[in-house]
Design a protein around this motif. Structure first.
Motif, PDB file in Angstrom:
ATOM      1  N   UNK A 187     -47.883  29.331  31.124  1.00 10.83           N
ATOM      2  CA  UNK A 187     -48.257  30.705  31.464  1.00 10.83           C
ATOM      3  C   UNK A 187     -48.873  30.768  32.861  1.00 10.83           C
ATOM      4  N   UNK A 188     -49.783  29.846  33.164  1.00 14.59           N
ATOM      5  CA  UNK A 188     -50.441  29.852  34.475  1.00 14.59           C
ATOM      6  C   UNK A 188     -49.436  29.626  35.597  1.00 14.59           C
ATOM      7  N   UNK A 189     -48.511  28.707  35.370  1.00 12.16           N
ATOM      8  CA  UNK A 189     -47.501  28.416  36.398  1.00 12.16           C
ATOM      9  C   UNK A 189     -46.577  29.615  36.594  1.00 12.16           C
ATOM     10  N   UNK A 190     -46.152  30.201  35.495  1.00 17.97           N
ATOM     11  CA  UNK A 190     -45.269  31.370  35.565  1.00 17.97           C
ATOM     12  C   UNK A 190     -45.949  32.505  36.327  1.00 17.97           C
ATOM     13  N   UNK A 191     -47.189  32.780  36.005  1.00 19.11           N
ATOM     14  CA  UNK A 191     -47.910  33.875  36.662  1.00 19.11           C
ATOM     15  C   UNK A 191     -48.090  33.615  38.154  1.00 19.11           C
ATOM     16  N   UNK A 192     -48.393  32.372  38.505  1.00 21.07           N
ATOM     17  CA  UNK A 192     -48.577  32.048  39.927  1.00 21.07           C
ATOM     18  C   UNK A 192     -47.287  32.299  40.703  1.00 21.07           C
ATOM     19  N   UNK A 193     -46.155  31.895  40.122  1.00 13.56           N
ATOM     20  CA  UNK A 193     -44.874  32.139  40.786  1.00 13.56           C
ATOM     21  C   UNK A 193     -44.578  33.627  40.876  1.00 13.56           C
ATOM     22  N   UNK A 194     -44.833  34.345  39.789  1.00 18.19           N
ATOM     23  CA  UNK A 194     -44.549  35.778  39.758  1.00 18.19           C
ATOM     24  C   UNK A 194     -45.344  36.523  40.823  1.00 18.19           C
ATOM     25  N   UNK A 224     -54.461  44.577  45.483  1.00 20.08           N
ATOM     26  CA  UNK A 224     -53.801  43.418  46.104  1.00 20.08           C
ATOM     27  C   UNK A 224     -54.357  42.087  45.608  1.00 20.08           C
ATOM     28  N   UNK A 225     -55.112  42.110  44.512  1.00 21.07           N
ATOM     29  CA  UNK A 225     -55.739  40.875  44.033  1.00 21.07           C
ATOM     30  C   UNK A 225     -54.707  39.838  43.595  1.00 21.07           C
ATOM     31  N   UNK A 226     -53.540  40.279  43.156  1.00 20.87           N
ATOM     32  CA  UNK A 226     -52.489  39.351  42.745  1.00 20.87           C
ATOM     33  C   UNK A 226     -51.261  39.459  43.639  1.00 20.87           C
ATOM     34  N   UNK A 243     -43.978  25.273  46.854  1.00 17.76           N
ATOM     35  CA  UNK A 243     -44.739  25.516  48.085  1.00 17.76           C
ATOM     36  C   UNK A 243     -44.828  27.002  48.426  1.00 17.76           C
ATOM     37  N   UNK A 244     -43.888  27.795  47.950  1.00 13.82           N
ATOM     38  CA  UNK A 244     -43.747  29.191  48.377  1.00 13.82           C
ATOM     39  C   UNK A 244     -44.964  30.016  47.955  1.00 13.82           C
ATOM     40  N   UNK A 245     -45.505  30.767  48.927  1.00 14.01           N
ATOM     41  CA  UNK A 245     -46.645  31.649  48.649  1.00 14.01           C
ATOM     42  C   UNK A 245     -46.294  33.124  48.798  1.00 14.01           C
ATOM     43  N   UNK A 246     -45.176  33.404  49.438  1.00 18.15           N
ATOM     44  CA  UNK A 246     -44.661  34.771  49.472  1.00 18.15           C
ATOM     45  C   UNK A 246     -43.143  34.720  49.460  1.00 18.15           C
ATOM     46  N   UNK A 250     -37.880  33.831  36.067  1.00 20.40           N
ATOM     47  CA  UNK A 250     -38.370  35.041  36.724  1.00 20.40           C
ATOM     48  C   UNK A 250     -37.218  36.017  36.966  1.00 20.40           C
ATOM     49  N   UNK A 251     -37.527  37.161  37.554  1.00 21.69           N
ATOM     50  CA  UNK A 251     -36.542  38.221  37.738  1.00 21.69           C
ATOM     51  C   UNK A 251     -35.396  37.774  38.637  1.00 21.69           C
ATOM     52  N   UNK A 252     -34.254  38.426  38.460  1.00 30.34           N
ATOM     53  CA  UNK A 252     -33.052  38.089  39.211  1.00 30.34           C
ATOM     54  C   UNK A 252     -32.893  39.024  40.408  1.00 30.34           C
TER      55      UNK A 252
END
Length: 641
Positions: free
Chosen positions: A332-339, A354-356, A565-568, A624-626
């Protein structure tokens, strides 16, 4: 991870604790400069030690980009520390054949330019394979070269680089482990890698004379250097793979005194670096956990939220589970971070929480600088994000750091000059046409030709930025001096370059900076341009306006950031993909048969689209979304550096 002070000396037998994967001693440095300094120190120590005993020091030397900083440091030691080369005898690994010594692409020219012309080595002590030897005489010449090495007492130290085929010297796949100095046909990949320097694959020689594997293996000490992401795959294969003639560098596994000197990028695929949980117990930080779970999802071919305890246990991650209640919590934590990396608002979404989100909501309208090393990296690498920033009302400035003039083919200049001259004959364009007609393989571009090449790229850039909706007043050409040599070889980054960067940043006072973080650029300009930005940020970070500035790094045409590595990640619609393609098409001289294409023969627009689609597909495969495509960014926090 290495530091500039660590030794690269091979430990005595039994003291090198290689992982179960590694078969060659290696040392990793933060960057190529620190690694090169250590190699130069070992060579200088050897020269001095041999001289103190009244003995010659016999060096086997390499060419290419890898040893350049080593030679620069040796020259500095000669000038400033009295390092003498009078007792040094050198034997170079290889040379193209046929190749004139005066040709600027010859290794004879390279060695004199970077080392021999700047130190006190006796001319008779220098041995470089002769590319002018007639084909019928090459075999005997090579036997004589071997005899010269034996006469000198063998190689005390052999310096090596490594090609993407795994070649050392020009010993291509299929070379025998006992091979001696000989002529060899170059692999296609090797020729592709050299095509930029020769301004086209068709100009790269098909053959070379090379010292053999057997000759290299007789050296008492071998140091192989590898820098950059482009070498990471072959380094892993060489250090961890089985010995094979298909990867000639693997023969070094049997040498008793070999060290690979690597930077972080070249070492990144080694198992102990890439997936350390397969090697040893780990300190499971948030970032390492994130990386491991993404890796596990990709390895198992299943979405993150479907990973089970068994998946973790079966893949070296059981100790991670012991720190958590279950795999579900980690998933769950990993999924949310990627999302939370996904946003359609790269400049921040006004009036939103903008907190997330990867970017701040305020200020709603930001001043944005997009640094582009060459006059096309902006649209190739982040054309979709560029489009969104403009359409969402931000003040976007495009800053081209170099002219990109050397990447324009001569026939493009001739076409422009002839068209201009047909309309209104001028002495200037007559001179350009004459300069091109007189140019040989041994000549650099004249100043007039370089000016036309730079003007062509400027015009192409304006076409693309106007199409994307940028006023000409917000398009800036820096023409950084380090680049303006007229040759493939560039000058070191200087104070003038950094001052120019400082000036443009201070003038715009951006809230966002985008810059190329692509260190795999085949000819190094991206790396130098990034170093120029980092140096400028270090100077400016005390300025009050910099407190509001965030820096985002994109990758260029060759590689994408790893998913963890991706942050945005900025999604692109099919329409934006098409707009990006059209923007790239304005750079016509870089579209067909581009000089600096690297190993990928696809056109830039094709590889950019494919890369963006692959990024989106990786997100989708993780659950995640397509999306049709995605561009990816990593934030650089210059206050922490």
């Amino acid at each position: 991870m290495g530091t500039g002070q660590q030794s690269i000396q091979h430990e005595p037998a039994g003291q090198f604790e290689a992982t179960r994967f590694e078969k060659i001693h290696n040392v990793i440095f933060d960057d190529s400069k620190e690694g090169s300094l250590q190699v130069a120190r070992e060579i200088s120590d050897l020269i001095r030690d041999r001289a103190s005993k009244g003995l010659q020091c016999v060096l086997g030397l390499a060419t290419g980009s890898s040893p350049i900083k080593v030679y620069e440091e040796l020259v500095r030691m000669h000038r400033e520390e009295g390092l003498s080369f009078k007792n040094v005898v050198t034997f170079n690994l290889d040379e193209y054949h046929p190749m004139e010594k005066a040709n600027i692409q010859s290794y004879h020219y390279f060695m004199h330019q970077h080392l021999f012309d700047h130190v006190d080595i006796p001319a008779e002590n220098v041995h470089i394979p002769d590319g002018t030897i007639p084909s019928y005489a090459v075999q005997e010449y090579c036997r004589a070269y071997e005899r010269e090495i034996e006469k000198a007492g063998g190689l005390d130290f052999q310096l090596l680089g490594i090609g993407r085929t795994g070649h050392i010297g020009f010993n291509e796949p299929g070379s025998h482990f006992n091979s001696a100095t000989r002529d060899i046909t170059l692999d296609h990949i090797t020729r592709v890698d050299a095509a930029g320097s020769f301004k086209g694959l068709e100009n790269v020689p098909r053959k070379a004379i090379t010292m053999g594997i057997g000759t290299i293996r007789k050296a008492k000490r071998i140091v192989l250097m590898a820098w950059g992401q482009n070498k990471s795959e072959i380094v892993k294969e060489t250090v961890e793979g089985e010995i094979s003639s298909e990867v000639p560098a693997t023969y070094l596994q049997e040498h008793p005194n070999t060290t690979f000197v690597l930077d972080k990028e070249a070492a990144q695929n080694l198992t102990r670096i890439d997936t350390p949980w397969l090697v040893q117990s780990c300190d499971w930080t948030k970032d390492l956990t994130h990386k491991a779970v993404v890796w596990l999802s990709q390895r198992k071919g299943k979405p993150i939220l479907q990973l089970t305890d068994k998946d973790y246990n079966d893949n070296g991650m059981s100790d991670l589970l012991s720190t958590e209640e279950s795999s579900y919590e980690i998933n769950i934590r990993t999924f949310n971070r990627l999302q939370h990396t996904i946003t359609g608002w790269p400049g921040g979404k006004p009036g939103s929480d903008d907190s997330n989100r990867p970017e701040r909501a305020e200020p709603a309208k930001k001043r944005v600088v997009i640094f582009s090393p060459h006059p096309d990296d902006d649209v190739i690498s982040m054309g979709g994000t560029f489009d969104r920033l403009v359409s969402q009302g931000h003040e976007v400035h495009i800053v081209y750091q170099t002219s990109g003039n050397i990447a324009v083919a001569d026939h493009e200049v001739l076409k422009v000059a002839e068209v201009a001259n047909s309309i209104q004959p001028t002495a200037y364009f007559e001179q350009v046409i004459q300069d091109l007609g007189n140019k040989t393989d041994m000549d650099f571009d004249s100043e007039a030709v370089r000016k036309v090449k730079g003007s062509i790229r400027r015009s192409e850039s304006y076409g693309a930025t106007r199409y994307m909706g940028i006023p000409d007043s917000q398009v800036h050409f820096l023409d950084l001096p380090f680049y303006e040599t007229g040759t493939i070889k560039k000058n070191p980054l200087g104070e003038q370059d950094i001052q120019i960067m400082n000036d443009i940043i201070e003038k715009i006072k951006p809230h966002q900076i985008y810059a190329a973080g692509d260190l795999a650029d085949p000819h190094g300009t991206h790396r130098v341009c990034l170093e120029a930005l980092f140096a400028s940020l270090d100077v400016l970070k005390s300025k009050p306006f910099m407190e509001e500035c965030w820096v985002w790094l994109y990758r260029g045409a060759w590689h994408e950031w790893d998913t963890h590595e991706i942050e945005m990640a900025v999604p692109m619609s099919p329409e934006q993909v098409l707009r990006k393609r059209k923007a790239i098409f304005f750079h016509q001289t870089q579209k067909d048969g581009v000089m600096f294409q690297g190993e990928d023969l696809r056109e830039f627009w094709v590889r950019a689209e494919d890369r963006n689609k692959e990024t989106a597909q990786r997100y989708q495969s993780l659950g995640l979304a397509s999306y049709a495509a995605m561009e990816a960014f990593v934030r650089y926090d210059f206050y922490k550096k």
